[in-house]
Scaffold this active site. Structure first.
Site, short mmCIF file in Angstrom:
data_model
loop_
_atom_site.label_atom_id
_atom_site.label_comp_id
_atom_site.label_asym_id
_atom_site.label_seq_id
_atom_site.Cartn_x
_atom_site.Cartn_y
_atom_site.Cartn_z
N HIS B 181 0.85 -1.20 0.00
CA HIS B 181 0.00 0.00 0.00
C HIS B 181 0.88 1.25 0.00
O HIS B 181 0.68 2.17 -0.81
CB HIS B 181 -0.91 -0.04 1.23
CG HIS B 181 -1.73 1.20 1.46
ND1 HIS B 181 -3.09 1.25 1.24
CD2 HIS B 181 -1.40 2.43 1.92
CE1 HIS B 181 -3.55 2.46 1.53
NE2 HIS B 181 -2.53 3.21 1.95
N GLU B 182 1.86 1.28 0.90
CA GLU B 182 2.73 2.47 0.98
C GLU B 182 3.54 2.64 -0.30
O GLU B 182 3.67 3.75 -0.81
CB GLU B 182 3.68 2.36 2.18
CG GLU B 182 2.99 2.38 3.53
CD GLU B 182 2.00 3.52 3.67
OE1 GLU B 182 2.27 4.61 3.16
OE2 GLU B 182 0.93 3.32 4.28
N HIS B 185 1.64 4.23 -3.07
CA HIS B 185 1.55 5.70 -3.01
C HIS B 185 2.69 6.32 -3.83
O HIS B 185 2.53 7.39 -4.43
CB HIS B 185 1.62 6.19 -1.57
CG HIS B 185 0.31 6.08 -0.84
ND1 HIS B 185 -0.87 6.60 -1.33
CD2 HIS B 185 0.01 5.52 0.37
CE1 HIS B 185 -1.86 6.36 -0.46
NE2 HIS B 185 -1.35 5.70 0.56
N TYR B 196 -4.15 14.55 -2.60
CA TYR B 196 -4.54 13.81 -1.40
C TYR B 196 -5.62 14.57 -0.62
O TYR B 196 -5.41 15.02 0.51
CB TYR B 196 -3.31 13.56 -0.54
CG TYR B 196 -3.42 12.36 0.36
CD1 TYR B 196 -3.50 11.08 -0.17
CD2 TYR B 196 -3.46 12.50 1.73
CE1 TYR B 196 -3.60 9.98 0.65
CE2 TYR B 196 -3.56 11.41 2.56
CZ TYR B 196 -3.64 10.15 2.01
OH TYR B 196 -3.74 9.05 2.83
N GLU B 205 -6.00 6.61 -2.13
CA GLU B 205 -6.05 5.55 -1.13
C GLU B 205 -6.56 4.24 -1.74
O GLU B 205 -6.05 3.16 -1.43
CB GLU B 205 -6.95 5.97 0.03
CG GLU B 205 -6.25 6.78 1.08
CD GLU B 205 -5.06 6.05 1.65
OE1 GLU B 205 -5.17 4.86 1.97
OE2 GLU B 205 -4.00 6.67 1.77
N ASP B 278 -9.74 13.45 8.23
CA ASP B 278 -9.03 12.54 7.33
C ASP B 278 -8.84 13.11 5.93
O ASP B 278 -9.11 12.45 4.93
CB ASP B 278 -9.83 11.22 7.28
CG ASP B 278 -9.16 10.12 6.49
OD1 ASP B 278 -7.93 10.08 6.45
OD2 ASP B 278 -9.90 9.31 5.88
N HIS B 283 -9.56 8.01 3.63
CA HIS B 283 -9.59 6.59 4.01
C HIS B 283 -11.02 6.11 4.26
O HIS B 283 -11.22 4.96 4.61
CB HIS B 283 -8.79 6.36 5.29
CG HIS B 283 -7.32 6.60 5.16
ND1 HIS B 283 -6.75 7.81 5.45
CD2 HIS B 283 -6.32 5.79 4.75
CE1 HIS B 283 -5.44 7.73 5.24
NE2 HIS B 283 -5.16 6.52 4.81
#
Lengths: 104, 360
Positions: B181-182, B185, B196, B205, B278, B283
């Site tokens: 996931h990271e 990005h 974002y 996301e 958020d 998310h």
């Protein structure tokens, strides 16, 4: 004096709320908290520069309740001053602090 | 401010170069970044470039392009922050390409999951690292003290240990889909550049969840119907929940999970630096496209990366724009499905977006 730290954003998951009230501390620890707060100089933190938000960056809100006054500060992981990070670490290490999920 | 025609040289202190990179005119900016990149050792370079990303918001693709960075000879390196936080990134080198496993499980976990992610993108999409040009993958573990998060800072991956109160200790680096996931990005940063915030941030996301899950499924050799479609399973302490997100059943991963699975339940939040909001629900509303992808993958059957993943990858890397919103993303994936496979797959994609209310 009561401090409330809200942490959200990040990789997702729960938004957490950490609270510490100086009334719950011994006089020595209460003094230590006051010194940590003084060192962080919360009343004079410059407004963080506008930055490109990084994915999954943790977001912080620090609320200080003191003698009927309330101060609210917000930072991201990239803009959190080191002195405030140390204050948060100190609070996280106190057994008297409470931690819960933030109400939505 | 700075005089026009200023020439960067190696004697210029890094702080001044960083300021010029942020505040100078176009020529100064380019010269400062080139000087920073050319004059520093690899570790110093990474630190400086990372600092540029963190402190002045220079984009990863912009840095790489302006600095003319050559592909590193290293595929990946894992560093140990030794709990020192932001000012000590990347940290002390702990393991590189050809090194044997070390005693530190977090280092080895991050290393192995990063390899699995690199291998997935390379094997399935012929993508050579995040920038498609062999960029070295830099990870830092043991970030901060009891730090409950993992993030991509624009130049590298950063993993906290977890406090044991919110995240399990070591849970973030143990989770292959969190690592993927990271890293995704980073792919998004170099391609669509989805802003974002609000819907474009939720798509950012979503893409990280899609490819995070696909890396996990690929590593396990799972077909779409066998996958758990959870993101970050077993990273939270059990009292809080089973995972960070469920792509198949948004809103069910942990106590207080408010991800919607349909546009009727879209959560319209401001992007106001309030941690409760958020970044405008990035998310939270990602649950809607996440469920669309899950429905498509299960409907198409087989390995999810073969068709659904390929459609999403092309959309991410060639079609989506920084300000793309849900309906636009849906239309773009329809077009890509048609190009790659034909009308049946296009209809399957359309059905999935209709089921979650993005298309009518």
């Amino acid at each position: 004096m009561k401090l409330v730290i809200v942490r959200g954003g990040g990789i997702g998951g729960p938004v957490t709320l950490t609270e510490l009230d100086s009334d719950q501390l011994s006089s020595a620890d209460s003094q230590a908290l006051a010194e940590q707060v003084d060192r962080a100089d919360l009343g004079n933190v410059p407004e963080p520069a506008t930055r490109r938000r990084q994915p999954d960056e943790l977001l912080y809100e620090i609320v200080v309740h003191n003698g009927g006054e309330r101060l609210i500060l917000r930072f991201s992981e990239a803009t959190l001053p080191d002195e405030i990070r140390l204050l948060i670490q100190w609070i996280d290490g106190r057994p008297e602090r409470s931690q819960s999920l933030a109400p939505r | 401010m700075y005089q026009s025609g200023w020439v960067c040289c190696q004697i210029a202190p890094p702080d001044l170069l960083a300021r010029l990179a942020a505040e100078g005119d176009a020529a100064q900016r380019e010269a400062a970044i080139q000087t920073l990149a050319a004059s520093a050792s690899l570790r110093t370079q990474r630190g400086l470039l990372g600092r540029l990303r963190r402190e002045v918001g220079v984009g990863a693709a912009e840095i790489a392009g302006l600095a003319g960075l050559e592909p590193s000879s290293s595929r990946q390196t894992v560093y140990d922050n030794q709990h020192n936080g932001r000012s000590f990134l990347p940290g002390v080198r702990a393991r590189g390409d050809d090194d044997a496993p070390v005693q530190d499980a977090a280092v080895n976990d991050a290393f192995d999951a990063t390899w699995a992610t690199y291998d997935f993108y390379h094997a399935i999409f012929e993508r050579d690292s995040l920038d498609a040009a062999g960029m070295e993958l830099v990870s830092t573990v043991h970030y901060g003290v009891d730090f409950d998060n993992a993030f991509w800072n624009g130049a590298q991956m950063v993993y906290g240990d977890g406090s044991g109160r919110v995240f399990q200790v070591g849970g973030l680096t143990r989770s292959i889909d969190v690592v993927a996931h990271e890293l995704t990005h980073g792919v998004t940063d170099f391609t669509a550049g989805l802003v974002y915030s609000k819907q474009s941030g939720a798509l950012n996301e979503h893409m990280s969840d899609v490819f995070g899950s696909l890396v996990k499924q690929h590593s396990a050799g799972q077909t779409a119907d066998k996958a758990d479609w959870l993101i970050g399973a077993d990273t939270l302490v059990p009292a809080l929940g089973r995972a960070l997100r469920s792509m198949s059943e948004p809103g069910t991963a942990y106590s207080g999970d408010r991800q919607p699975g349909h546009m009727d339940d879209y959560v319209d939040l401001p992007d106001d630096n309030d941690p409760r909001n958020d970044n405008g629900g990035v998310h939270i509303n990602s649950g809607i496209p996440n469920r669309a992808f899950y429905l498509l993958a299960v409907n198409l059957g087989g390995f999810a990366w073969e068709k659904a993943g390929r459609i999403w990858y092309r959309a991410l890397t060639e079609r989506l724009q920084p300000d793309t919103v849900f309906t636009e993303a849906a239309e773009l994936t329809l077009a890509v499905a048609d190009e790659l496979y034909g009308p049946d797959e296009r209809a399957a994609v359309e059905n999935a977006w209709q089921e979650v209310g993005v298309l009518s």
